[in-house]
Design a protein around this motif. Structure first.
Motif, PDB file in Angstrom:
ATOM      1  N   LEU A 101       0.829  -1.207   0.000  1.00 18.37           N
ATOM      2  CA  LEU A 101       0.000   0.000   0.000  1.00 18.37           C
ATOM      3  C   LEU A 101       0.861   1.254   0.000  1.00 18.37           C
ATOM      4  N   ALA A 102       1.964   1.219   0.762  1.00 21.84           N
ATOM      5  CA  ALA A 102       2.859   2.377   0.794  1.00 21.84           C
ATOM      6  C   ALA A 102       3.513   2.616  -0.564  1.00 21.84           C
ATOM      7  N   LEU A 103       3.926   1.535  -1.224  1.00 18.26           N
ATOM      8  CA  LEU A 103       4.506   1.687  -2.559  1.00 18.26           C
ATOM      9  C   LEU A 103       3.489   2.263  -3.529  1.00 18.26           C
ATOM     10  N   ALA A 104       2.254   1.784  -3.475  1.00 19.45           N
ATOM     11  CA  ALA A 104       1.209   2.317  -4.347  1.00 19.45           C
ATOM     12  C   ALA A 104       0.939   3.786  -4.035  1.00 19.45           C
ATOM     13  N   GLY A 105       0.914   4.119  -2.740  1.00 22.19           N
ATOM     14  CA  GLY A 105       0.701   5.508  -2.360  1.00 22.19           C
ATOM     15  C   GLY A 105       1.813   6.420  -2.817  1.00 22.19           C
ATOM     16  N   ALA A 106       3.049   5.956  -2.665  1.00 21.77           N
ATOM     17  CA  ALA A 106       4.195   6.760  -3.108  1.00 21.77           C
ATOM     18  C   ALA A 106       4.160   6.983  -4.620  1.00 21.77           C
ATOM     19  N   TYR A 107       3.812   5.944  -5.358  1.00 24.92           N
ATOM     20  CA  TYR A 107       3.741   6.078  -6.811  1.00 24.92           C
ATOM     21  C   TYR A 107       2.631   7.049  -7.217  1.00 24.92           C
ATOM     22  N   TYR A 108       1.492   6.996  -6.504  1.00 23.38           N
ATOM     23  CA  TYR A 108       0.372   7.883  -6.840  1.00 23.38           C
ATOM     24  C   TYR A 108       0.737   9.345  -6.572  1.00 23.38           C
ATOM     25  N   ILE A 109       1.444   9.597  -5.471  1.00 21.16           N
ATOM     26  CA  ILE A 109       1.768  10.980  -5.104  1.00 21.16           C
ATOM     27  C   ILE A 109       2.918  11.536  -5.938  1.00 21.16           C
ATOM     28  N   PHE A 110       3.984  10.753  -6.074  1.00 23.69           N
ATOM     29  CA  PHE A 110       5.204  11.274  -6.691  1.00 23.69           C
ATOM     30  C   PHE A 110       5.368  10.880  -8.153  1.00 23.69           C
ATOM     31  N   GLY A 111       4.563   9.929  -8.627  1.00 18.94           N
ATOM     32  CA  GLY A 111       4.616   9.554 -10.041  1.00 18.94           C
ATOM     33  C   GLY A 111       5.708   8.575 -10.391  1.00 18.94           C
ATOM     34  N   GLN A 112       6.564   8.241  -9.444  1.00 19.53           N
ATOM     35  CA  GLN A 112       7.620   7.272  -9.696  1.00 19.53           C
ATOM     36  C   GLN A 112       8.170   6.764  -8.382  1.00 19.53           C
ATOM     37  N   ILE A 113       8.811   5.594  -8.434  1.00 17.36           N
ATOM     38  CA  ILE A 113       9.499   5.018  -7.278  1.00 17.36           C
ATOM     39  C   ILE A 113      10.913   4.679  -7.715  1.00 17.36           C
ATOM     40  N   ALA A 114      11.893   5.260  -7.066  1.00 16.54           N
ATOM     41  CA  ALA A 114      13.283   5.058  -7.472  1.00 16.54           C
ATOM     42  C   ALA A 114      14.154   4.826  -6.252  1.00 16.54           C
ATOM     43  N   VAL A 115      15.273   4.154  -6.462  1.00 14.56           N
ATOM     44  CA  VAL A 115      16.274   3.940  -5.416  1.00 14.56           C
ATOM     45  C   VAL A 115      17.412   4.919  -5.636  1.00 14.56           C
ATOM     46  N   ASP A 116      17.578   5.851  -4.720  1.00  9.40           N
ATOM     47  CA  ASP A 116      18.613   6.880  -4.845  1.00  9.40           C
ATOM     48  C   ASP A 116      19.946   6.286  -4.382  1.00  9.40           C
ATOM     49  N   GLN A 117      20.862   6.104  -5.306  1.00 10.00           N
ATOM     50  CA  GLN A 117      22.145   5.481  -4.979  1.00 10.00           C
ATOM     51  C   GLN A 117      23.012   6.362  -4.099  1.00 10.00           C
ATOM     52  N   GLN A 118      22.763   7.667  -4.110  1.00 13.78           N
ATOM     53  CA  GLN A 118      23.610   8.580  -3.359  1.00 13.78           C
ATOM     54  C   GLN A 118      23.199   8.705  -1.889  1.00 13.78           C
ATOM     55  N   THR A 119      22.006   8.257  -1.546  1.00 13.66           N
ATOM     56  CA  THR A 119      21.518   8.407  -0.166  1.00 13.66           C
ATOM     57  C   THR A 119      21.158   7.057   0.445  1.00 13.66           C
ATOM     58  N   GLY A 120      22.007   6.070   0.216  1.00 13.05           N
ATOM     59  CA  GLY A 120      21.813   4.763   0.834  1.00 13.05           C
ATOM     60  C   GLY A 120      21.239   3.707  -0.072  1.00 13.05           C
ATOM     61  N   GLY A 121      20.920   4.065  -1.321  1.00 13.67           N
ATOM     62  CA  GLY A 121      20.334   3.098  -2.229  1.00 13.67           C
ATOM     63  C   GLY A 121      21.256   1.930  -2.527  1.00 13.67           C
ATOM     64  N   ASN A 122      22.542   2.220  -2.710  1.00 10.27           N
ATOM     65  CA  ASN A 122      23.507   1.151  -2.994  1.00 10.27           C
ATOM     66  C   ASN A 122      23.592   0.165  -1.826  1.00 10.27           C
ATOM     67  N   ASN A 123      23.602   0.707  -0.604  1.00 11.67           N
ATOM     68  CA  ASN A 123      23.662  -0.169   0.569  1.00 11.67           C
ATOM     69  C   ASN A 123      22.404  -1.018   0.687  1.00 11.67           C
ATOM     70  N   PHE A 124      21.262  -0.418   0.361  1.00 10.09           N
ATOM     71  CA  PHE A 124      20.007  -1.174   0.420  1.00 10.09           C
ATOM     72  C   PHE A 124      20.027  -2.344  -0.561  1.00 10.09           C
ATOM     73  N   ILE A 125      20.449  -2.074  -1.788  1.00  9.90           N
ATOM     74  CA  ILE A 125      20.525  -3.133  -2.800  1.00  9.90           C
ATOM     75  C   ILE A 125      21.503  -4.220  -2.370  1.00  9.90           C
ATOM     76  N   LYS A 126      22.624  -3.792  -1.803  1.00 15.91           N
ATOM     77  CA  LYS A 126      23.637  -4.747  -1.361  1.00 15.91           C
ATOM     78  C   LYS A 126      23.105  -5.642  -0.238  1.00 15.91           C
ATOM     79  N   ILE A 127      22.343  -5.051   0.692  1.00 18.08           N
ATOM     80  CA  ILE A 127      21.779  -5.831   1.796  1.00 18.08           C
ATOM     81  C   ILE A 127      20.768  -6.851   1.276  1.00 18.08           C
ATOM     82  N   VAL A 128      19.921  -6.423   0.338  1.00 20.24           N
ATOM     83  CA  VAL A 128      18.916  -7.337  -0.219  1.00 20.24           C
ATOM     84  C   VAL A 128      19.594  -8.500  -0.930  1.00 20.24           C
TER      85      VAL A 128
END
Length: 452
Positions: free
Chosen positions: A130-157
């Motif tokens: 639901l949060a992902l759907a809400g974020a997409y509805y409000i902001f129009g896109q969902i992206a992983v920002d590599q400069q603000t922890g996105g790389n670490n998130f991908i690495k952890i997953v």
């Protein structure tokens, strides 16, 4: 509990100071004056519906694993568990309270643990989607920002997937497959879909509460935008890094509702009223359900035999999960520039240690170890640490490092040992080999990722 309370206090005070500093107190009092008794009453009814739906879900899941309980008992377990989780470590407090309530109905603690973990896992998935759907509805896109922890998130997953897969191939995979295969039937799929539907039913009244209050304060904002923003706030408040969601809820409300045009003061008022209303609704249901509970012994018709030995399941699964989760140390951002250090295995071993202690209390005998007098040595070490803590506080004053890292950390270390002992009690040498092979395989997978 100290860390979670500190996180909530810091975040809550921070957001109040931010709103007051930038907008003054007048908008906050003005927002409160905009709300009629009818609006507040309607929102409170929605929160009551949320609690009743949660009890219905708990009752249904209990039936799925072989325990028949009435709606009144389910209401008591859910409401008292929620209040206890708000006052103590969220999951641990909830489990202890539910365990006590359900023991009055003849349901063992292991079944309560399985029900709660199953419930929370499904709820987390629905809330996240639901949060992902809400974020997409409000902001129009969902992206992983590599400069603000996105790389670490991908690495952890990737690391989690690799560690779990490698551990399954070398360690626990065959036994897990043999244990799961009899359960994975069409009937289980129907039950899973039903649990997902009930989890969605639980989320909708809470979302309605946010919409009712926020729409009364900002009538120009569309209901669809308010629903999307509410889904983000609800997900943030459910993350167990604060005290019952306080602080996180208000901070995320300012961000999410502000993105659709709701003022900061109105967003904070909305979040505060929902948080307080939820606790009041749970307290009211707890008083009504617990005081009217028939304390006589459950009848035979209320008891059914679970098809699975859930205690043995926990004695296997918790140590195995610890064997690969212990490799992951993450830092969760809780405010600007502040990071909370979390090991993914810590919540698992706290649960495992609690079960180990509960078994000892139930059997009315201390744990038996191959090393003689180990219980006495552990007790003496605990006393020495407690005396050192008191002496240090008297000489240097209170320090969070001494209380949390050293004193409470000692009990977490004991929980790790107790969780490992669970699988030895369940399967002896076979259990030891399984967790050892799982740990070795998971470690090798993480090393390979680091080199890559």
């Amino acid at each position: 509990m100290i860390i979670k309370s500190a996180v909530s206090i810091v975040l809550l005070l921070g957001i109040i100071v931010f709103v007051t500093w930038n907008f003054g107190l007048a908008p906050t009092f003005g927002a409160l004056q905009q709300l009629s008794l009818f609006t507040l009453g309607t929102a409170f009814v929605a929160l009551l519906a949320n609690a009743v739906a949660a009890a219905l879900r708990f009752r249904t899941i209990a039936g799925d694993i072989g325990h028949t309980i009435g709606l009144r008992k389910a209401l008591a377990a859910v409401s008292v568990g929620t209040l206890a989780g708000s006052a103590f470590f969220q999951l641990a407090g909830q489990l202890m309270a539910r365990g006590v309530m359900m023991s009055r109905g003849g349901i063992p603690f292991a079944s309560v643990v399985v029900m709660t973990l199953y419930e929370r896992a499904v709820a987390a998935i629905i809330s996240g989607l639901l949060a992902l759907a809400g974020a997409y509805y409000i902001f129009g896109q969902i992206a992983v920002d590599q400069q603000t922890g996105g790389n670490n998130f991908i690495k952890i997953v990737i690391g989690l997937l690799a560690a779990a897969t490698a551990g399954a191939l070398l360690g626990y995979g065959r036994r897990a497959a043999n244990a799961i295969s009899p359960v994975m039937t069409g009937h289980f799929a129907v039950r899973l879909v039903r649990a997902i539907g009930l989890s969605l039913l639980v989320q909708l009244p809470m979302m309605a509460g946010y919409i009712i209050i926020a729409h009364a304060l900002s009538p120009d904002v569309s209901l669809s935008e308010l629903a999307a923003a509410a889904s983000l706030v609800m997900f943030a408040a459910s993350v167990p890094v604060s005290f019952a969601g306080w602080g996180i809820r208000e901070m995320s409300a300012v961000f999410a509702l502000g993105a659709i045009g709701v003022g900061a003061a109105k967003a904070v008022v909305t979040a505060l009223l929902i948080g307080a209303g939820s606790l009041i609704a749970m307290a009211a249901l707890a008083i009504l359900s617990v005081t009217s509970w028939n304390q006589s012994a459950p009848t035979t018709a209320e008891r059914t035999s679970p098809p699975i030995d859930y205690m043995k399941l926990l004695m296997w699964s918790l140590p195995v999960a610890t064997a690969f989760l212990v490799l992951f140390q993450i830092y969760v951002p809780i405010s600007s520039g502040t990071l909370l250090n979390v090991n993914l295995a810590d919540p698992v071993v706290i649960l495992g240690g609690s079960i180990f202690l509960l078994q000892s209390i139930t059997q009315q005998s201390p744990p038996q170890w191959r090393i003689p007098h180990l219980n006495l040595a552990i007790g003496a070490m605990t006393v020495v640490l407690a005396i050192s803590l008191i002496a240090g506080a008297a000489r240097f004053g209170y320090t969070e490092w001494a209380v949390v890292n050293r004193f409470l950390g000692w009990f977490v270390l004991l929980a790790y040992a107790a969780t490992g002992a669970l699988v030895i009690k369940a399967a002896g040498r076979e259990g030891f080999d399984t967790i050892l092979l799982t740990f070795v395989a998971a470690t090798a997978a993480i090393v390979a990722i680091e080199f890559a």
